[in-house]
Design a protein around this motif. Structure first.
Motif, mmCIF file in Angstrom:
data_model
loop_
_atom_site.group_PDB
_atom_site.id
_atom_site.type_symbol
_atom_site.label_atom_id
_atom_site.label_comp_id
_atom_site.label_asym_id
_atom_site.label_seq_id
_atom_site.Cartn_x
_atom_site.Cartn_y
_atom_site.Cartn_z
ATOM 1 N N HIS A 7 0.860 -1.198 0.000
ATOM 2 C CA HIS A 7 0.000 0.000 0.000
ATOM 3 C C HIS A 7 0.891 1.241 0.000
ATOM 4 O O HIS A 7 1.523 1.541 1.012
ATOM 5 N N HIS A 9 1.524 5.336 -2.138
ATOM 6 C CA HIS A 9 1.107 6.363 -3.118
ATOM 7 C C HIS A 9 2.367 7.032 -3.648
ATOM 8 O O HIS A 9 2.619 8.196 -3.386
ATOM 9 N N GLU A 80 -6.030 1.582 -4.792
ATOM 10 C CA GLU A 80 -6.759 1.573 -3.524
ATOM 11 C C GLU A 80 -8.185 2.010 -3.855
ATOM 12 O O GLU A 80 -8.455 3.180 -4.066
HETATM 13 FE FE LIG Z 1 -3.989 4.951 1.024
#
Ligand SMILES: [Fe+2]
Lengths: 211, 884
Positions: A7, A9, A80
């Motif tokens: 996970h 970004h 996500e």
């Molecule tokens: Fe996130």
């Protein structure tokens, strides 16, 4: 054994995460130093609070994948997905794993039904940073049912540091530990050493991902 | 009809049942017994022993203590009421005070209780009075005095002292009147003696002086008559004086006790007494007249005299009664027995004086008659007569006094109490309280009684099923017991901990599972093909029994399919050691996924054992389990397999279980010993019987030694290495082999279809027992399902796979997931979902899973981009229209 951050970004300029390619390279170095060999890039999708530059994902990911190779890191593309509005379009990683998030404050209507529908399509559902949702806890029936349904739980490193992930860890309900890394320009850097503190969870994650 | 059998068997409780219940709960019985007896023993150990000492007395009922007026004692009741007075008298405060004084008890108890608690005389009297019990021996004058005390010597002393004190009290009371009398007479004697001497001197001087020595005949007769009466008056005078002394003595006692007795003056004024007095006076006078006229020689009493005497006695009696009444009426209401006695004595004294005065007055009247005549005599003679008379009178009086004095002295000395001590109290050797033997006996009986009571209470409140008897009694009908699984502890280090039959086909518990499979196969004339395994409640062990029985069937050569229909909490895959697969029955039911793609072969060594897992857990399992599709699926599967075992949800947890079971030939109920509830089993059995699906039988799971010694013993033999065990084992083995062989023959005869029989190799163990062993390489090829990875692409439609109506409508109807149906125990920690339990490579399973159509991430991006572009285009058009 390598470790994976499922996970993050880190695609520059795509969502509320990393802004520039320089920042992304800095982060890749940090990951390399921390001994992490795989990064799943999971830009927000269908999130009403984040504007995601969907049309830029292709190029950003192509660049990031190339850049990561220099650091001995494999970059994997995922997303996500925000559950609550439109769950029809998303990017699963490793063919079938789908990281999902929801509203922080309220349980989305028909959440379990939506999860079941995705499962029926063959996707394995991972709830992102479960400890951050105020509508769910280790004692809530929804959490129990999700475990029965085979839904995986992911907690953030920040959640481990501030203790909010502790109940899930105690219950042995944590399948993944991830950074939810939004870069270093907007948020404080993530303590990547935490990965090394939970070897059992790492083994478990790898088994689930069949890596 | 079944209902009736059920009720009958419910009401019948035989002695055997009772014994069985007691034996089953013997620990409750033993515990209660030990606690009760222990408590009693503890009490006996701690309790201060109480000793009892008894003395017995012979008691003469209390009488008027003045002995010489017997007529007064006529009044009063019978002797029994007297005795009760005695009992009261014995415990009177006066006696107890005396005991305390004599034995120095105040000091003793003050020392005993310590300086803090000051023992007051009043509290001590109370407590000592409580120690003393006085009882009469029935219909006798024997009184028993019993004293209870912690100190045996003190008990004896109190009993003995009390009998003595009581006796003394009676004695003192009696003596009081005698002593008063003796003292009075004594005081009179000296004075009278002097008077006699004086009178004699006067007479002598007169005679010498006047020269007259002898009275003439007439004067002498007069003198005789006068002195006759004087002589009679004298004793009455003494009596009056005596009575007066007594009156003052008793009045003094009463005054000391705060009593104010009525005065004699008041009594003499009583009009009723006056009339009695007048009548009595006349009667006595008349009687005396008769005595006067009749010659003593011819003294034969006339009838009139008798009548007069009787009247006098009656009058005296009345008078006595009247005086007593007056005295008591003047006194207070509630008198102690002692004070009452003193009042009685006082009344007696009053009566004595009163009567004596009457006697004196009539005798005086008679005497005066003769005295008057003396005036007619010559002066000298008259004077001589006076002197002579005086001497005679004084002498008579003196003699009388001396006589009375002797008599009084003797009487006084002779006075004893009216009681006699028969038995003195002796020091008791053993305490009377607590009676150890008696108390222990009561404790034992009470312990047994309470124990048995508790046993039956516990039995009544225990809802758990622990043995076959309970099952039989709960269900009423004679359901066959298909098997009994002993309590097992899984060896977690093994690859398949739960698969006992797979791990060690010859282990004793494996035999139990094999027996279940045999029993199921032979449960009906036509062998069942689809069997639902369920239980009333959760966690009864149905899944592991189903898995092991399925393995036993597969090892026997039957192509066996295990179906997990427990969509709430599927556990079959875990029991089979497989990871939870992503696709299963649900995908078939909702997406028409090919059954061949989702049916797994969980154990490589047993290719004829198949598994149909649930797949994703639907939010509304009821809709799926009750769907026609489910029924159709089973009809299809029925044709493909020899035996299908369905793992149904627990009947009481899921309403749909029975609907799902419609396609099955029978239901096997699993009951966990010591956990399943009778109520639940009964309810489940009723539901099944309402549904019309036959119950094949019952499997009792988790039998421990406590539950049933018998069955445990049975397995114990098998684990034994001894000769006996070996022979039993042999016997059982061959039996099992024969039966399975027979079954297969029958199966092929029934279907006529050629069956793929797994080739088995018989191996001989040391004890000569053949076991069935399966060998991988010899598996006949056609039986093995082709590995799905050989298939090009699963025929899964990738989009619109979920019919909208199934997912949305059903879910919306049903609302959110029924949380109650999820229970916690299986969930905790171990429930990490899809983790492979063992290290088994998951290649097979992975490949079998529904996978989204393999697309590269860029394919997904393209889709997203198209979406965004379409949106932008739409927006532009919109903008265009608005600007236009
Ligand atoms: Fe996130």
């Amino acid at each position: 054994m390598g470790m994976i951050d499922i996970h993050s970004h880190l695609l520059p300029g795509i969502d509320d995460g990393v802004k520039t390619e320089e920042e992304a390279e800095k982060l890749l170095l940090l990951y390399k130093n921390a001994g992490i060999s795989r990064i799943v890039c999971t830009p927000h999708l269908a999130n009403p609070y984040v504007k995601t530059h969907v049309l830029g994902i292709r190029d950003a990911y192509t660049w990031f994948k190339e850049a990561a190779v220099n650091y001995g890191i494999e970059a994997i593309l995922g997303s996500e997905l925000y559950i609550g509005l439109d769950e029809s379009k998303f990017i699963p990683f490793l063919d079938k794993f789908l990281l999902v998030e929801t509203s922080m404050l309220v349980e989305p209507l028909y959440l379990l039904d939506k999860i079941f529908a995705l499962q029926l399509k063959g996707f394995s559902i991972i709830i992102a940073h479960i400890e951050r949702f105020s509508w769910i806890s280790v004692t809530s029936p929804t959490a129990k049912r999700m475990r029965e349904m085979g839904v995986y739980f992911q907690v953030n490193i920040q959640g481990i540091e501030d203790g909010s992930a502790e109940p899930y860890i105690k219950k042995n309900w944590v399948d993944f530990i991830a950074t939810d890394n939004h870069g270093i320009s907007r948020r404080a850097p993530v303590n990547l050493d935490i990965f090394h503190k939970y070897p059992e969870i790492m083994v478990r994650s790898m088994k689930i991902l069949n890596l | 009809m079944e209902q009736q059998t059920y009720q009958e068997s419910q009401n019948e409780i035989s002695l055997k049942d009772i014994l069985r219940i007691v034996r089953k709960r013997k620990f409750w019985l033993a515990a209660t017994f030990i606690i009760v007896v222990g408590l009693v023993a503890g009490y006996l150990f701690r309790a201060t022993p109480i000793f009892q000492a008894s003395a017995t007395l012979w008691v003469e009922p209390t009488q008027s203590s003045s002995s010489f007026e017997d007529i007064f004692s006529l009044q009063g009741g019978t002797s029994t009421t007297r005795i009760s007075t005695e009992v009261e008298l014995i415990k009177s405060r006066r006696n107890i005070e005396k005991i305390i004084e004599d034995l120095d008890l105040l000091d003793y108890y003050t020392r005993l209780s310590g300086a803090k608690n000051r023992t007051t005389i009043n509290s001590l009297i109370g407590s000592i009075s409580n120690m003393i019990a006085v009882s009469t021996v029935k219909d006798t004058n024997i009184v028993r005095i019993s004293v209870d005390n912690e100190n045996p010597n003190l008990a004896r002393n109190i009993a003995n002292t009390l009998s003595v004190v009581y006796n003394d009290m009676l004695k003192e009371l009696a003596q009081e009147s005698f002593t008063v009398r003796r003292e009075f007479i004594e005081s009179q004697i000296g004075a009278t003696e002097q008077q006699v001497l004086d009178a004699e001197n006067l007479l002598r001087e007169f005679k010498e002086d006047k020269g007259i020595y002898i009275l003439d005949e007439e004067a002498r007769l007069l003198l005789e008559n006068v002195t006759y009466y004087e002589k009679q008056i004298d004793p009455y005078n003494i009596l009056v004086s005596e009575a007066e002394s007594k009156i003052s003595a008793f009045s003094e006692i009463l005054a000391e006790n705060g009593e104010q007795p009525v005065l004699y003056e008041k009594i003499s004024l009583d009009p009723q007494l006056r009339s009695i007095r007048a009548e009595m006076f006349r009667a006595k006078l008349e009687l005396a007249g008769y005595r006067d006229t009749t010659s003593p020689v011819l003294g034969r009493e006339s009838s009139r005299q008798v009548e007069l005497s009787t009247r006098i006695i009656r009058l005296e009696n009345d008078l006595n009664q009247q005086i007593l009444e007056i005295v008591y009426n003047a006194a207070k209401e509630d008198l102690s027995s002692y004070i009452r006695l003193v009042y009685k004595e006082l009344a007696d004294a009053y009566a004595l004086k009163y009567v004596a005065e009457i006697d004196i007055s009539y005798l005086t009247q008679l005497r005066n008659k003769y005295e008057e005549k003396m005036i007619t005599l010559p002066a000298l003679e008259q004077q001589l007569l006076d002197h002579q008379r005086d001497v005679t009178v004084k002498q008579n009086l003196y003699i009388l006094l001396l006589e009375n004095f002797e008599e009084a002295k003797i009487a006084e000395a002779a006075v004893t109490g009216t009681s006699t001590i028969i038995d003195q109290a002796v020091t008791p050797l053993s305490p009377i309280k607590p009676n150890k033997r008696m108390m222990l006996a009561i404790g034992v009986l009470l312990g047994l009684f309470l124990g048995i009571l508790l046993v039956f209470l516990v039995e009544a409140f225990d809802d758990a099923i622990r043995d076959e008897e309970t099952i039989r009694r709960t269900l009423g009908s004679e359901l066959p017991i298909l098997g009994r699984i002993p309590h097992l502890i899984y060896d977690e280090s093994q690859k398949y901990p739960e698969l006992i039959v797979y791990n060690d086909p010859t282990a004793p518990p494996s035999e139990a599972y094999k027996l279940i499979s045999t029993n199921v196969l032979y449960s009906s004339v036509e062998a069942p093909k689809v069997i639902s395994v369920t239980s009333a409640e959760m966690a009864q062990g149905k899944t592991s029994i189903l898995a092991n029985a399925g393995i036993a069937m597969a090892q026997n050569g039957l192509s066996t399919l295990l179906v997990d229909a427990d969509m709430r909490k599927p556990r079959l895959e875990k029991a089979m050691g497989s990871p939870r697969s992503q696709s299963g029955m649900v995908n078939h039911l909702l997406q028409d996924m090919d059954l061949d793609d989702i049916i797994q072969t969980p154990l490589d060594e047993l290719p004829n054992l198949k598994l149909l897992a649930v797949g994703p857990l639907p939010p509304n399992p009821t809709a799926l389990l009750t769907s026609d599709k489910f029924q159709k699926m089973l009809i299809t599967l029925r044709k493909k397999y020899d035996m299908i075992l369905i793992d149904l949800p627990p009947l009481l947890a899921a309403s749909d279980a029975l609907i799902a079971a419609r396609v099955s030939d029978g239901i096997v109920m699993v009951v966990r010993s010591g956990q399943s509830s009778k109520y639940g089993l009964k309810l489940a059995a009723e539901n099944i019987s309402n549904s019309g699906i036959p119950i094949v039988g019952i499997v009792i799971n988790d039998i421990t030694r406590e539950d049933s010694y018998h069955y445990y013993h049975y397995y114990y033999y098998y684990s034994d290495t001894g000769e006996k065990a070996a022979s039993k084992r042999r016997q059982y083995k061959s039996q099992y082999r024969k039966s399975t062989r027979r079954y297969r023959k029958r199966m092929s005869a029934l279907s006529g279809k050629k069956r793929n029989v797994v080739k088995k190799r018989a191996s001989v163990l040391e004890n000569g027992v053949e076991i069935i062993n399966l060998e991988k390489p010899t598996i006949p090829k056609p039986e093995i399902k082709p590995e799905p990875e050989l298939k090009p692409e699963p025929a899964v439609p990738e989009t619109e796979i979920v019919p909208d109506d199934v997912i949305d409508d059903d879910v919306i109807d049903d609302g959110v997931i029924d949380v109650d149906e999820i229970d916690d125990d299986v969930l905790d920690d171990e429930s990490a979902p899809v983790l492979p339990v063992s290290g088994k490579p998951s290649v097979n399973n992975r490949n079998r899973e529904t996978r989204p159509k393999v697309k590269s991430p860029f394919d997904y991006i393209t889709e997203l981009e198209q979406d965004v572009l379409q949106e932008e285009k739409n927006k532009e058009e919109e903008d265009d229209t608005t600007t236009e």
